[in-house]
Motif scaffolding. Structure first.
Motif, PDB file in Angstrom:
ATOM      1  N   ARG A  73      16.988   1.361  -0.632  1.00 15.41           N
ATOM      2  CA  ARG A  73      15.753   1.788   0.038  1.00 15.41           C
ATOM      3  C   ARG A  73      15.152   0.569   0.741  1.00 15.41           C
ATOM      4  O   ARG A  73      15.162  -0.540   0.203  1.00 15.41           O
ATOM      5  CB  ARG A  73      14.759   2.349  -0.966  1.00 15.41           C
ATOM      6  CG  ARG A  73      13.382   2.651  -0.357  1.00 15.41           C
ATOM      7  CD  ARG A  73      12.384   3.047  -1.432  1.00 15.41           C
ATOM      8  NE  ARG A  73      12.580   4.419  -1.869  1.00 15.41           N
ATOM      9  CZ  ARG A  73      12.555   4.812  -3.143  1.00 15.41           C
ATOM     10  NH1 ARG A  73      12.366   3.931  -4.101  1.00 15.41           N
ATOM     11  NH2 ARG A  73      12.716   6.086  -3.438  1.00 15.41           N
TER      12      ARG A  73
ATOM     13  N   ARG B 202       8.111   9.037   1.655  1.00 19.11           N
ATOM     14  CA  ARG B 202       7.138   8.079   2.205  1.00 19.11           C
ATOM     15  C   ARG B 202       7.613   7.495   3.536  1.00 19.11           C
ATOM     16  O   ARG B 202       7.112   6.483   3.992  1.00 19.11           O
ATOM     17  CB  ARG B 202       6.857   6.968   1.199  1.00 19.11           C
ATOM     18  CG  ARG B 202       6.147   7.448  -0.066  1.00 19.11           C
ATOM     19  CD  ARG B 202       5.863   6.293  -1.011  1.00 19.11           C
ATOM     20  NE  ARG B 202       5.129   6.738  -2.173  1.00 19.11           N
ATOM     21  CZ  ARG B 202       3.806   6.797  -2.264  1.00 19.11           C
ATOM     22  NH1 ARG B 202       3.072   6.433  -1.231  1.00 19.11           N
ATOM     23  NH2 ARG B 202       3.216   7.220  -3.359  1.00 19.11           N
TER      24      ARG B 202
ATOM     25  N   HIS C  89      11.792  -1.201   2.138  1.00 20.23           N
ATOM     26  CA  HIS C  89      10.334  -1.247   2.044  1.00 20.23           C
ATOM     27  C   HIS C  89       9.808  -1.996   3.270  1.00 20.23           C
ATOM     28  O   HIS C  89       9.992  -3.217   3.373  1.00 20.23           O
ATOM     29  CB  HIS C  89       9.895  -1.959   0.768  1.00 20.23           C
ATOM     30  CG  HIS C  89      10.277  -1.231  -0.487  1.00 20.23           C
ATOM     31  ND1 HIS C  89       9.475  -0.276  -1.065  1.00 20.23           N
ATOM     32  CD2 HIS C  89      11.401  -1.309  -1.259  1.00 20.23           C
ATOM     33  CE1 HIS C  89      10.068   0.205  -2.149  1.00 20.23           C
ATOM     34  NE2 HIS C  89      11.233  -0.401  -2.286  1.00 20.23           N
TER      35      HIS C  89
ATOM     36  N   ARG D 115      10.338   5.968   4.226  1.00 20.25           N
ATOM     37  CA  ARG D 115      11.062   4.704   4.087  1.00 20.25           C
ATOM     38  C   ARG D 115      12.556   4.995   4.206  1.00 20.25           C
ATOM     39  O   ARG D 115      13.055   5.935   3.578  1.00 20.25           O
ATOM     40  CB  ARG D 115      10.756   4.063   2.727  1.00 20.25           C
ATOM     41  CG  ARG D 115       9.297   3.712   2.539  1.00 20.25           C
ATOM     42  CD  ARG D 115       8.986   3.285   1.114  1.00 20.25           C
ATOM     43  NE  ARG D 115       9.275   4.347   0.151  1.00 20.25           N
ATOM     44  CZ  ARG D 115       8.888   4.318  -1.123  1.00 20.25           C
ATOM     45  NH1 ARG D 115       8.205   3.273  -1.585  1.00 20.25           N
ATOM     46  NH2 ARG D 115       9.187   5.312  -1.940  1.00 20.25           N
TER      47      ARG D 115
ATOM     48  N   TRP E 183       2.481   2.227   6.051  1.00 18.22           N
ATOM     49  CA  TRP E 183       3.280   3.282   5.415  1.00 18.22           C
ATOM     50  C   TRP E 183       2.578   3.814   4.163  1.00 18.22           C
ATOM     51  O   TRP E 183       2.776   4.953   3.779  1.00 18.22           O
ATOM     52  CB  TRP E 183       4.660   2.746   5.053  1.00 18.22           C
ATOM     53  CG  TRP E 183       5.694   2.955   6.114  1.00 18.22           C
ATOM     54  CD1 TRP E 183       6.690   3.891   6.116  1.00 18.22           C
ATOM     55  CD2 TRP E 183       5.849   2.242   7.352  1.00 18.22           C
ATOM     56  NE1 TRP E 183       7.462   3.797   7.253  1.00 18.22           N
ATOM     57  CE2 TRP E 183       6.964   2.784   8.033  1.00 18.22           C
ATOM     58  CE3 TRP E 183       5.162   1.174   7.947  1.00 18.22           C
ATOM     59  CZ2 TRP E 183       7.403   2.324   9.260  1.00 18.22           C
ATOM     60  CZ3 TRP E 183       5.591   0.703   9.173  1.00 18.22           C
ATOM     61  CH2 TRP E 183       6.698   1.275   9.829  1.00 18.22           C
ATOM     62  N   ASP E 184       1.751   2.977   3.532  1.00 10.76           N
ATOM     63  CA  ASP E 184       1.085   3.397   2.290  1.00 10.76           C
ATOM     64  C   ASP E 184       0.051   4.489   2.526  1.00 10.76           C
ATOM     65  O   ASP E 184      -0.285   5.237   1.597  1.00 10.76           O
ATOM     66  CB  ASP E 184       0.396   2.194   1.618  1.00 10.76           C
ATOM     67  CG  ASP E 184       1.395   1.122   1.196  1.00 10.76           C
ATOM     68  OD1 ASP E 184       2.563   1.484   0.938  1.00 10.76           O
ATOM     69  OD2 ASP E 184       1.010  -0.057   1.127  1.00 10.76           O
ATOM     70  N   SER E 185      -0.476   4.567   3.744  1.00 10.30           N
ATOM     71  CA  SER E 185      -1.536   5.543   4.036  1.00 10.30           C
ATOM     72  C   SER E 185      -1.008   6.831   4.665  1.00 10.30           C
ATOM     73  O   SER E 185      -1.787   7.710   5.022  1.00 10.30           O
ATOM     74  CB  SER E 185      -2.581   4.909   4.963  1.00 10.30           C
ATOM     75  OG  SER E 185      -1.990   4.520   6.196  1.00 10.30           O
TER      76      SER E 185
ATOM     77  N   ILE F  38       2.013  12.335   2.327  1.00 11.80           N
ATOM     78  CA  ILE F  38       3.246  12.468   1.541  1.00 11.80           C
ATOM     79  C   ILE F  38       3.480  13.933   1.184  1.00 11.80           C
ATOM     80  O   ILE F  38       2.566  14.609   0.705  1.00 11.80           O
ATOM     81  CB  ILE F  38       3.164  11.637   0.249  1.00 11.80           C
ATOM     82  CG1 ILE F  38       2.966  10.155   0.578  1.00 11.80           C
ATOM     83  CG2 ILE F  38       4.422  11.826  -0.595  1.00 11.80           C
ATOM     84  CD1 ILE F  38       2.619   9.311  -0.626  1.00 11.80           C
TER      85      ILE F  38
ATOM     86  N   ASP G 246       1.823  -3.292  10.402  1.00 12.84           N
ATOM     87  CA  ASP G 246       2.020  -3.897   9.095  1.00 12.84           C
ATOM     88  C   ASP G 246       2.630  -2.885   8.146  1.00 12.84           C
ATOM     89  O   ASP G 246       2.423  -1.674   8.279  1.00 12.84           O
ATOM     90  CB  ASP G 246       0.687  -4.406   8.528  1.00 12.84           C
ATOM     91  CG  ASP G 246       0.218  -5.673   9.232  1.00 12.84           C
ATOM     92  OD1 ASP G 246       1.082  -6.440   9.698  1.00 12.84           O
ATOM     93  OD2 ASP G 246      -0.994  -5.889   9.319  1.00 12.84           O
ATOM     94  N   GLY G 247       3.355  -3.369   7.162  1.00  9.89           N
ATOM     95  CA  GLY G 247       4.018  -2.489   6.218  1.00  9.89           C
ATOM     96  C   GLY G 247       3.067  -1.611   5.440  1.00  9.89           C
ATOM     97  O   GLY G 247       3.433  -0.491   5.039  1.00  9.89           O
ATOM     98  N   ASN G 248       1.827  -2.075   5.254  1.00 12.83           N
ATOM     99  CA  ASN G 248       0.884  -1.256   4.480  1.00 12.83           C
ATOM    100  C   ASN G 248       0.471   0.012   5.225  1.00 12.83           C
ATOM    101  O   ASN G 248      -0.146   0.904   4.641  1.00 12.83           O
ATOM    102  CB  ASN G 248      -0.348  -2.057   4.064  1.00 12.83           C
ATOM    103  CG  ASN G 248      -1.100  -2.653   5.243  1.00 12.83           C
ATOM    104  OD1 ASN G 248      -0.924  -2.226   6.386  1.00 12.83           O
ATOM    105  ND2 ASN G 248      -1.935  -3.641   4.976  1.00 12.83           N
TER     106      ASN G 248
ATOM    107  N   LYS H 192       7.937  -4.182   5.870  1.00 10.67           N
ATOM    108  CA  LYS H 192       7.004  -5.310   5.827  1.00 10.67           C
ATOM    109  C   LYS H 192       6.220  -5.418   7.129  1.00 10.67           C
ATOM    110  O   LYS H 192       5.007  -5.599   7.130  1.00 10.67           O
ATOM    111  CB  LYS H 192       7.762  -6.624   5.579  1.00 10.67           C
ATOM    112  CG  LYS H 192       8.536  -6.651   4.279  1.00 10.67           C
ATOM    113  CD  LYS H 192       7.622  -6.614   3.074  1.00 10.67           C
ATOM    114  CE  LYS H 192       6.863  -7.927   2.906  1.00 10.67           C
ATOM    115  NZ  LYS H 192       6.040  -7.924   1.678  1.00 10.67           N
TER     116      LYS H 192
END
Length: 216
Positions: free
Chosen positions: A120, A41, A122, A43, A143-145, A148, A139-141, A124
């Motif tokens: 690890r 991801r 994460h 990270r 990375w969520d999109s 992978i 923003d840290g989010n 922010k």
């Protein structure tokens, strides 16, 4: 701001300055150099001895800052750079992640037989400066999109492609944005023109990697 530039810089760098919350001197950041790689991801992950000052800090307070600069840059003010604010977490790394770390840092196999711990980060928030007029916050989010690539799929792609590549190329990792490899002791990062996690497309791109002497 799109995260692509931040991800490319993360993968270009193998070292960074990590600032933790000092426990002996509360309120003061404690900065130290670390070696890191990215997980699936994107990270940052790294290992550190339980005796290290930054390990003691991390186990007490996971709030950190990671500072990155384009490797080999002559002038910091004109190079791409990023400050990543993150929460550090101690983890028990699964075998696939452990193998990924050891491809990049084979010397860590000895460390992991001692008292070294996996951490690890994460994300922010991140401040990226990638050139004149190209800067902003992420923003840290974000990375969520990101696309992978499963670690087992990555390992299979690397194994299959490695056998067909010149012996001077040693594959370390690949992801949706590019590939990391070694050439006669030198670290290389090749970025894809377009992101993809489609296995067939990634295999084709890995097979197109060429040694420096073969490039025009």
């Amino acid at each position: 701001m799109k995260p692509d530039l931040a991800i490319r810089l993360l993968h270009q760098c193998r070292h960074a300055a990590l600032a933790t919350q000092s426990q002996p001197c509360p309120g003061y950041p404690y900065a130290t150099a670390i070696q890191f790689v990215c997980d699936e991801r994107h990270r940052p992950i790294f290992v550190a001895s339980t005796l290290a000052e930054h390990s003691k800090n991390l186990l007490s307070d996971g709030r950190v800052s990671l500072s990155l600069l384009t490797p080999g840059a002559d002038a910091a003010q004109s190079a791409s750079r990023m400050t990543l604010l993150a929460d550090a977490e101690r983890i028990d790394a699964p075998d696939a992640l452990r193998r990924r770390l050891l491809r990049y840092l084979p010397e860590a196999e000895d460390w992991l037989m001692l008292d070294f711990l996996f951490f690890r980060l994460h994300p922010k928030r991140a401040r990226l400066i990638a050139g004149l007029g190209t800067m902003g916050w992420l923003d840290g989010n974000a990375w969520d999109s990101l696309p992978i690539l499963n670690l087992d799929t990555e390992a299979r792609l690397l194994r299959d492609a490695q056998s067909a590549l010149p012996p001077s190329i040693r594959l370390l990792g690949c992801d949706g944005f590019g590939a990391d490899w070694m050439e006669k002791g030198d670290y290389r990062r090749t970025d894809w023109s377009e992101p993809t996690t489609e296995a067939a497309a990634l295999r084709e791109r890995l097979l197109q990697l060429t040694p420096s002497r073969d490039r025009k």
